[in-house]
Design a protein around this motif. Structure first.
Motif, PDB file in Angstrom:
ATOM      1  N   HIS A 162      67.690 -76.672  10.204  1.00  0.00           N
ATOM      2  CA  HIS A 162      67.272 -76.282  12.143  1.00  0.00           C
ATOM      3  C   HIS A 162      67.804 -75.728  12.816  1.00  0.00           C
ATOM      4  CE1 HIS A 162      68.364 -79.908  12.973  1.00  0.00           C
ATOM      5  NE2 HIS A 162      68.974 -79.809  13.676  1.00  0.00           N
ATOM      6  N   LEU A 163      67.221 -75.142  13.608  1.00  0.00           N
ATOM      7  CA  LEU A 163      68.306 -74.847  14.821  1.00  0.00           C
ATOM      8  C   LEU A 163      68.003 -75.314  16.237  1.00  0.00           C
ATOM      9  CD1 LEU A 163      70.014 -72.126  15.796  1.00  0.00           C
ATOM     10  CD2 LEU A 163      67.960 -70.966  16.618  1.00  0.00           C
ATOM     11  N   THR A 164      69.231 -75.576  16.956  1.00  0.00           N
ATOM     12  CA  THR A 164      68.882 -75.924  18.244  1.00  0.00           C
ATOM     13  C   THR A 164      69.194 -75.114  19.257  1.00  0.00           C
ATOM     14  OG1 THR A 164      69.521 -78.268  17.350  1.00  0.00           O
ATOM     15  CG2 THR A 164      70.003 -77.911  19.696  1.00  0.00           C
ATOM     16  N   VAL A 165      68.082 -74.967  20.301  1.00  0.00           N
ATOM     17  CA  VAL A 165      68.033 -74.446  21.434  1.00  0.00           C
ATOM     18  C   VAL A 165      67.983 -74.940  22.502  1.00  0.00           C
ATOM     19  CG1 VAL A 165      66.935 -72.521  19.765  1.00  0.00           C
ATOM     20  CG2 VAL A 165      65.479 -73.961  21.838  1.00  0.00           C
ATOM     21  N   VAL A 166      68.577 -74.753  23.897  1.00  0.00           N
ATOM     22  CA  VAL A 166      68.759 -75.033  25.279  1.00  0.00           C
ATOM     23  C   VAL A 166      68.802 -74.089  26.112  1.00  0.00           C
ATOM     24  CG1 VAL A 166      70.077 -76.697  26.606  1.00  0.00           C
ATOM     25  CG2 VAL A 166      70.567 -76.946  24.849  1.00  0.00           C
ATOM     26  N   HIS A 167      67.754 -74.098  26.827  1.00  0.00           N
ATOM     27  CA  HIS A 167      67.184 -73.219  28.490  1.00  0.00           C
ATOM     28  C   HIS A 167      66.810 -73.515  29.319  1.00  0.00           C
ATOM     29  CE1 HIS A 167      66.183 -69.758  25.773  1.00  0.00           C
ATOM     30  NE2 HIS A 167      66.005 -70.710  24.701  1.00  0.00           N
ATOM     31  N   PHE A 168      67.513 -73.237  29.589  1.00  0.00           N
ATOM     32  CA  PHE A 168      67.495 -73.306  31.996  1.00  0.00           C
ATOM     33  C   PHE A 168      66.159 -72.535  32.796  1.00  0.00           C
ATOM     34  CE2 PHE A 168      70.976 -75.026  30.033  1.00  0.00           C
ATOM     35  CZ  PHE A 168      71.344 -77.260  30.839  1.00  0.00           C
ATOM     36  N   LEU A 169      65.685 -73.311  33.627  1.00  0.00           N
ATOM     37  CA  LEU A 169      64.649 -72.794  34.428  1.00  0.00           C
ATOM     38  C   LEU A 169      64.892 -72.708  35.024  1.00  0.00           C
ATOM     39  CD1 LEU A 169      62.075 -74.388  31.985  1.00  0.00           C
ATOM     40  CD2 LEU A 169      62.932 -72.399  30.999  1.00  0.00           C
TER      41      LEU A 169
END
Length: 302
Positions: A162-169
């Motif tokens: 899997h690929l881990t993603v982190v996004h800030f909004l």
């Protein structure tokens, strides 16, 4: 729109010094090849071209002999080109990741590190991104309501899943955050309101063996406050990064700029004004991206 220039310090690479020496001496690559042949050193024109463009560097024993033979011809002090060669890259796959680079870009105790906690040192340690394409869409309220991402990744070890993603909004509203994939089950998502971010583990569809690639696509949607920029933190070299920003026809910015900076919080090193097309979009497309922060910012009319 022109590509963003490389960050400072890129003028002392092997490729740049080799290319500039060729230009100053007025020597075509054919002359270089023939000069080496006369010394029983065989290097193809394609290899020489890759050296001066930075696509590869001399590593094999014969290539290193060629480097030593070229310095007198190019009027360079002995050892000049040799000293610019980095460590040998392992054969048969991409180079290993350097975890320290992430902190160089993110900063110490960054929001990403806080979001991942103890998992931060192993953040996607089995994958290397090759290209990233993002399309950011804003609504009539001047906020980013949807971001579509397509990433091509390559495994640097076996059994990556899997690929881990982190996004800030931008101050996301509770209950509005959604991360969707075009196929397969919904990924496991974690919304951290205290940080204003979402993290998810996106399945690759199958286990990857070392050097295999996968295409990962997903869409992030959320209701949030007024947005003024979108940026991507790059911690490993990318072949290309495409960022497209699409504005609502009833909420167009007064001006837009693309930029690059070496780390979060630093002043932009390169900032260029961009224009909207008839579809109300603008974009940036830097290639051979080095670690740093790439983005587009905009100013709303008063």
């Amino acid at each position: 729109m022109p590509n963003l220039p490389h960050p400072e310090g890129s003028d002392s690479t092997f490729a740049t010094v080799f290319r500039q020496a060729l230009q100053q001496r007025g020597l075509p690559l054919e002359r270089i090849r023939d000069h080496l042949r006369a010394q029983q050193i065989t290097v193809s024109l394609a290899t020489l071209s890759h050296w001066q463009r930075g696509r590869s560097q001399p590593e094999r024993a014969q290539s290193l002999r060629a480097v030593d033979a070229l310095e007198p011809l190019l009027h360079l002090p002995a050892g000049t080109l040799r000293s610019l060669l980095g460590p040998h890259r392992p054969r048969g796959g991409p180079p290993p990741l350097d975890p320290a680079v992430a902190r160089t870009v993110y900063g110490e105790n960054s929001d990403v590190e806080q979001a991942l906690g103890d998992a931060f040192p192993r953040f996607n340690e089995g994958l290397r991104p090759l290209t990233i394409q993002e399309t950011v869409s804003l609504d009539e309220h001047r906020s980013i309501h949807e971001t579509s991402i397509t990433t091509v990744v390559q495994a640097i070890r076996d059994a990556v899943q899997h690929l881990t993603v982190v996004h800030f909004l931008d101050s996301p509203k509770a209950g509005t955050v959604e991360l969707a994939v075009p196929y397969g089950p919904p990924p496991r998502m974690r919304f951290l309101p205290e940080l204003g971010c979402v993290a998810a583990d996106i399945p690759l569809g199958r286990q990857l063996a070392r050097t295999e690639t996968a295409v990962v696509a997903y869409t992030l949607r959320a209701a949030s406050d007024i947005s003024h920029q979108h940026e991507r933190r790059v911690t490993t070299p990318l072949r290309a990064y495409l960022l497209q920003v699409r504005f609502h026809p009833r909420a167009l910015p007064a001006s837009c700029w693309s930029y690059h900076r070496r780390q979060i919080g630093a002043e932009p090193q390169h900032r260029h004004r961009t224009t909207l097309d008839t579809f109300h979009t603008t974009h940036l497309l830097p290639t051979h991206c080095r670690p740093g922060v790439y983005g587009i910012e905009w100013e709303w009319p008063g």
